[in-house]
Design a protein around this motif. Sequence first.
Motif, PDB file in Angstrom:
ATOM      1  N   GLU A 174     -23.841  44.624 -47.259  1.00 55.00           N
ATOM      2  CA  GLU A 174     -23.200  43.619 -48.110  1.00 55.00           C
ATOM      3  C   GLU A 174     -21.772  44.040 -48.459  1.00 55.00           C
ATOM      4  N   GLU A 175     -21.647  45.308 -48.852  1.00 49.96           N
ATOM      5  CA  GLU A 175     -20.313  45.809 -49.220  1.00 49.96           C
ATOM      6  C   GLU A 175     -19.375  45.794 -48.010  1.00 49.96           C
ATOM      7  N   ILE A 176     -19.925  46.195 -46.877  1.00 50.69           N
ATOM      8  CA  ILE A 176     -19.086  46.188 -45.664  1.00 50.69           C
ATOM      9  C   ILE A 176     -18.643  44.754 -45.345  1.00 50.69           C
ATOM     10  N   GLY A 177     -19.582  43.830 -45.504  1.00 51.81           N
ATOM     11  CA  GLY A 177     -19.245  42.419 -45.299  1.00 51.81           C
ATOM     12  C   GLY A 177     -18.121  41.975 -46.225  1.00 51.81           C
ATOM     13  N   GLU A 178     -18.172  42.440 -47.482  1.00 55.40           N
ATOM     14  CA  GLU A 178     -17.133  42.103 -48.476  1.00 55.40           C
ATOM     15  C   GLU A 178     -15.790  42.704 -48.077  1.00 55.40           C
ATOM     16  N   ILE A 179     -15.856  43.970 -47.679  1.00 58.96           N
ATOM     17  CA  ILE A 179     -14.602  44.665 -47.333  1.00 58.96           C
ATOM     18  C   ILE A 179     -13.960  44.036 -46.101  1.00 58.96           C
ATOM     19  N   LEU A 180     -14.771  43.807 -45.092  1.00 60.93           N
ATOM     20  CA  LEU A 180     -14.226  43.279 -43.830  1.00 60.93           C
ATOM     21  C   LEU A 180     -14.153  41.754 -43.790  1.00 60.93           C
ATOM     22  N   LYS A 181     -14.730  41.163 -44.825  1.00 59.77           N
ATOM     23  CA  LYS A 181     -14.752  39.687 -44.928  1.00 59.77           C
ATOM     24  C   LYS A 181     -15.452  39.066 -43.710  1.00 59.77           C
ATOM     25  N   VAL A 182     -16.604  39.635 -43.406  1.00 57.79           N
ATOM     26  CA  VAL A 182     -17.445  39.080 -42.328  1.00 57.79           C
ATOM     27  C   VAL A 182     -18.883  38.985 -42.851  1.00 57.79           C
ATOM     28  N   ALA A 183     -19.723  38.236 -42.120  1.00 61.33           N
ATOM     29  CA  ALA A 183     -21.120  38.060 -42.542  1.00 61.33           C
ATOM     30  C   ALA A 183     -21.920  39.339 -42.313  1.00 61.33           C
ATOM     31  N   GLU A 184     -22.983  39.453 -43.069  1.00 61.09           N
ATOM     32  CA  GLU A 184     -23.846  40.645 -42.947  1.00 61.09           C
ATOM     33  C   GLU A 184     -24.394  40.799 -41.526  1.00 61.09           C
ATOM     34  N   GLY A 185     -24.768  39.699 -40.928  1.00 54.22           N
ATOM     35  CA  GLY A 185     -25.284  39.712 -39.553  1.00 54.22           C
ATOM     36  C   GLY A 185     -24.263  40.287 -38.585  1.00 54.22           C
ATOM     37  N   THR A 186     -23.016  39.939 -38.802  1.00 54.73           N
ATOM     38  CA  THR A 186     -21.931  40.456 -37.959  1.00 54.73           C
ATOM     39  C   THR A 186     -21.810  41.963 -38.151  1.00 54.73           C
ATOM     40  N   VAL A 187     -21.937  42.384 -39.408  1.00 53.25           N
ATOM     41  CA  VAL A 187     -21.844  43.820 -39.704  1.00 53.25           C
ATOM     42  C   VAL A 187     -22.935  44.558 -38.922  1.00 53.25           C
ATOM     43  N   LYS A 188     -24.147  44.039 -38.997  1.00 58.89           N
ATOM     44  CA  LYS A 188     -25.281  44.707 -38.330  1.00 58.89           C
ATOM     45  C   LYS A 188     -25.075  44.756 -36.814  1.00 58.89           C
ATOM     46  N   SER A 189     -24.742  43.630 -36.250  1.00 59.71           N
ATOM     47  CA  SER A 189     -24.595  43.604 -34.787  1.00 59.71           C
ATOM     48  C   SER A 189     -23.471  44.526 -34.330  1.00 59.71           C
ATOM     49  N   ARG A 190     -22.380  44.580 -35.093  1.00 60.03           N
ATOM     50  CA  ARG A 190     -21.282  45.495 -34.749  1.00 60.03           C
ATOM     51  C   ARG A 190     -21.749  46.942 -34.863  1.00 60.03           C
ATOM     52  N   LEU A 191     -22.500  47.199 -35.914  1.00 59.91           N
ATOM     53  CA  LEU A 191     -22.961  48.564 -36.143  1.00 59.91           C
ATOM     54  C   LEU A 191     -23.907  49.019 -35.033  1.00 59.91           C
ATOM     55  N   PHE A 192     -24.832  48.167 -34.669  1.00 61.15           N
ATOM     56  CA  PHE A 192     -25.795  48.564 -33.630  1.00 61.15           C
ATOM     57  C   PHE A 192     -25.098  48.781 -32.289  1.00 61.15           C
ATOM     58  N   ARG A 193     -24.162  47.916 -32.020  1.00 61.65           N
ATOM     59  CA  ARG A 193     -23.400  48.056 -30.768  1.00 61.65           C
ATOM     60  C   ARG A 193     -22.565  49.339 -30.793  1.00 61.65           C
ATOM     61  N   ALA A 194     -21.964  49.622 -31.949  1.00 59.67           N
ATOM     62  CA  ALA A 194     -21.153  50.836 -32.101  1.00 59.67           C
ATOM     63  C   ALA A 194     -22.010  52.079 -31.909  1.00 59.67           C
ATOM     64  N   ARG A 195     -23.230  52.040 -32.429  1.00 63.18           N
ATOM     65  CA  ARG A 195     -24.134  53.197 -32.291  1.00 63.18           C
ATOM     66  C   ARG A 195     -24.507  53.419 -30.821  1.00 63.18           C
ATOM     67  N   GLU A 196     -24.716  52.331 -30.168  1.00 64.65           N
ATOM     68  CA  GLU A 196     -25.064  52.402 -28.747  1.00 64.65           C
ATOM     69  C   GLU A 196     -23.930  53.072 -27.962  1.00 64.65           C
ATOM     70  N   ILE A 197     -22.709  52.624 -28.238  1.00 65.55           N
ATOM     71  CA  ILE A 197     -21.545  53.191 -27.542  1.00 65.55           C
ATOM     72  C   ILE A 197     -21.384  54.665 -27.901  1.00 65.55           C
ATOM     73  N   LEU A 198     -21.529  54.966 -29.179  1.00 62.75           N
ATOM     74  CA  LEU A 198     -21.359  56.344 -29.644  1.00 62.75           C
ATOM     75  C   LEU A 198     -22.403  57.273 -29.031  1.00 62.75           C
ATOM     76  N   ARG A 199     -23.650  56.793 -28.944  1.00 63.64           N
ATOM     77  CA  ARG A 199     -24.720  57.605 -28.341  1.00 63.64           C
ATOM     78  C   ARG A 199     -24.331  57.995 -26.913  1.00 63.64           C
ATOM     79  N   GLY A 200     -23.851  56.986 -26.187  1.00 61.22           N
ATOM     80  CA  GLY A 200     -23.452  57.239 -24.794  1.00 61.22           C
ATOM     81  C   GLY A 200     -22.286  58.204 -24.718  1.00 61.22           C
ATOM     82  N   ALA A 201     -21.279  57.987 -25.587  1.00 58.79           N
ATOM     83  CA  ALA A 201     -20.074  58.819 -25.561  1.00 58.79           C
ATOM     84  C   ALA A 201     -20.390  60.245 -25.957  1.00 58.79           C
ATOM     85  N   LEU A 202     -21.180  60.418 -26.992  1.00 61.28           N
ATOM     86  CA  LEU A 202     -21.504  61.773 -27.468  1.00 61.28           C
ATOM     87  C   LEU A 202     -22.386  62.510 -26.467  1.00 61.28           C
ATOM     88  N   LYS A 203     -23.289  61.774 -25.832  1.00 61.10           N
ATOM     89  CA  LYS A 203     -24.168  62.387 -24.817  1.00 61.10           C
ATOM     90  C   LYS A 203     -23.304  62.955 -23.693  1.00 61.10           C
TER      91      LYS A 203
END
Lengths: 210, 326
Positions: A174-203
Motif C-alpha cells: 500500500e505504501e509503495i503504491g502511495e509513493i509510486l502512485k500506482v495500484a497495489e496490483g502493479t506493485v506486486k507484479s513489478r515486485l515478482f518480476r523484479a525478483r525473478e530477474i534478480l534471482r537469475g542475475a544473482l545466480k
Amino acid sequence: MATLSNRVENEICLAGDVDREIVASCQKGDIQAFGVLVEKYQKKMLNVAYRMIGDYQEACEATQEAFLSAYRAIGKFRGDAAFSTWMTGIVLNQARNRLKQMKTRSRREGLSLDEPVETERGAALREAAAENCTAPEELERKETARMVQECIGALDPDFREVVVLREIRGYSYEEIGEILKVAEGTVKSRLFRAREILRGALKKRMGGRG
Amino acid sequence: MKCDQVQKMLPAFLEGVLSMTEKAFVEKHTASCEACRAAFEEYQDAQQLIGNLEDVEPPPGFAQKIMARVEEENKKSGILGKLFYPLYIKVPVQAAAAVAVAVLAIQAYRAVEPQKPATPQSDMTAVLQPGEDSGRKKDVRGEAARPEKKEPAAPAQETRIGEGAAKDAMISLPAAPAPPSETQPRKEESAPLFQTPAGPVLAREAEKREGAADGKRAKMEMKAAAPAPSREAASLQKIATFGFALLAEDPARAGEKVQSLLREIGGSGITMNRQGESEIITAELNPERLPLLLDQMKTFGEMSESPRSLKPAAPLVSVRIEIFRK
C-alpha cells in the motif's frame, strides 16, 4: 507473532503522530523542527538514494536536494501519508533525475579514458581499507554487497524502485503504491518480476563463487 | 508445464500472498520436484542477499550540511517573499507604477506643449498681413513674438500684453518677410495655415472668390472666423485674440472713431498702424465689452461676420481691427 506485529504498527503510528507535530511546526516556519526531521530521516533517505543510484557521492547530493525540495514544499504536505512516505517519494524523484543526468554525462564523457574512474569495487576496497578492516571475511562480505548492488542497479528503474522499497526499506504494498502512485496490483507484479530477474542475475554472478 | 506454473508462483509464495489452495499446491509440488525446490531456494537466497545489504552511513556533518542549505534557502525566500509574495502586494505596486508613469507623461507633455501652438495664429495673420512695411516695424506684438530679434520690444506694451512667453506666442505676428505693399494673400500659403475648424472651408471659399472683384471681403471673412479660440488656447488660459474687419469709405476716419470708441469702453494698449490704404488697430479689452464694440462699429461701416463665440474664459482679450477701404 501477532503481538510483535501490533507493537510495530503502534510504534509506526506513534512515530507518525510525532512527525505530524514536527511537520506542523515546520509549516509555521520553525526551521529547527525541520532539522529534527533531517536528523531523523537522513540515513534512511540516503540509503534509498544510494540503492537507487549506486553511487555514494551522487546519492548524498540527491538526498540533500531531496530535503531541500521537501523544505520548499512542506507547506503543501497535508498529512494524508506519513512524512517518511512523502519524503521517500521526493528522494526517488531526485534519484531518477540524478540517474538521467549521470546517463547524459557518461554518454558525453564516455570516451574519456584519461579520467580515473572509481568503480564500485574500488569504492568497497577503499572503504574497507579506511575502516582498517583487512579480514578476508569482511572483504568477501563487501564484495558480495557490491555484486548484489550491481544486480539491483541493472534492473529497470521501475523494478528497482519496488525492490528498494520492499526488500530494503520494508514498505507495505500500500505504501509503495502511495509513493509510486500506482495500484497495489502493479506493485506486486513489478515486485515478482523484479525478483525473478534478480534471482537469475544473482545466480549468474554468484554461481561461480559457490 | 506444472513446473513453469509453480516457479511463476514462487515469488508470491515467498511473499505469503497466495491463497491457501495455491500455497498447498506449491508446497506439494516443491516437495517432490527438485528443480522447483532449487528455484525456491534461489529465490530465498536472493531475498536474503538483498535483505543482508548493510545500510550506508551518512557522511559526517551531513545533516548540518543539509540544514545549512535549508537556512540559506529560507533566507533567500524570506527576502524574495517580502518583495514579490503574496501577489496582492505585487499588483498594487504595479498599478501605482503605471499611474506614476501616466502622471509624469502628462506633466512632461504640459511642460513642452506651450512652445508649440504659436504658428497657426501668426500664420493666419500672415495671410492677412503678408507685407512688413514701416508701420509694421512698430508693431509691438510682432516684436514680442520674436524673442531672438535684436530690436527690443516696447516694455510698456509687453507688460500689458502678458507676462509669459505663451501669451506672447498667442498674439504674435509673423516674422516672415514679404513684399512690402502686398495685401493679397498667396493661394498656396493661405489655405493650409488655418487651424480652426472653419478655417479651411473659408479659405477654399476665399480661393474660389479670389478671381472675383471682392477679394477683400473674402479675406475679411477669414479674419473674422479664424480667431475663434481653439480648445488648446482655452485650456491654457492664454489671451484670446479677436480679429474684426471693417469696410469703410474713409479708413483713416473710421480708425479714429474706432480708437475713441475703444477708449470709451475701457480698451487699453490701443495702437493704430497704417498699412497701405488700410488701418490696423489693436487693443486689449474686457471680453464683456466685445458685443458693444461690434454694435458700435457697425455704425462706422460694413462689418464682416462676427466670431461665433465672444465669451472667452480669460479676463482680457486682444482685439485686432482692420479697416479697409470700401
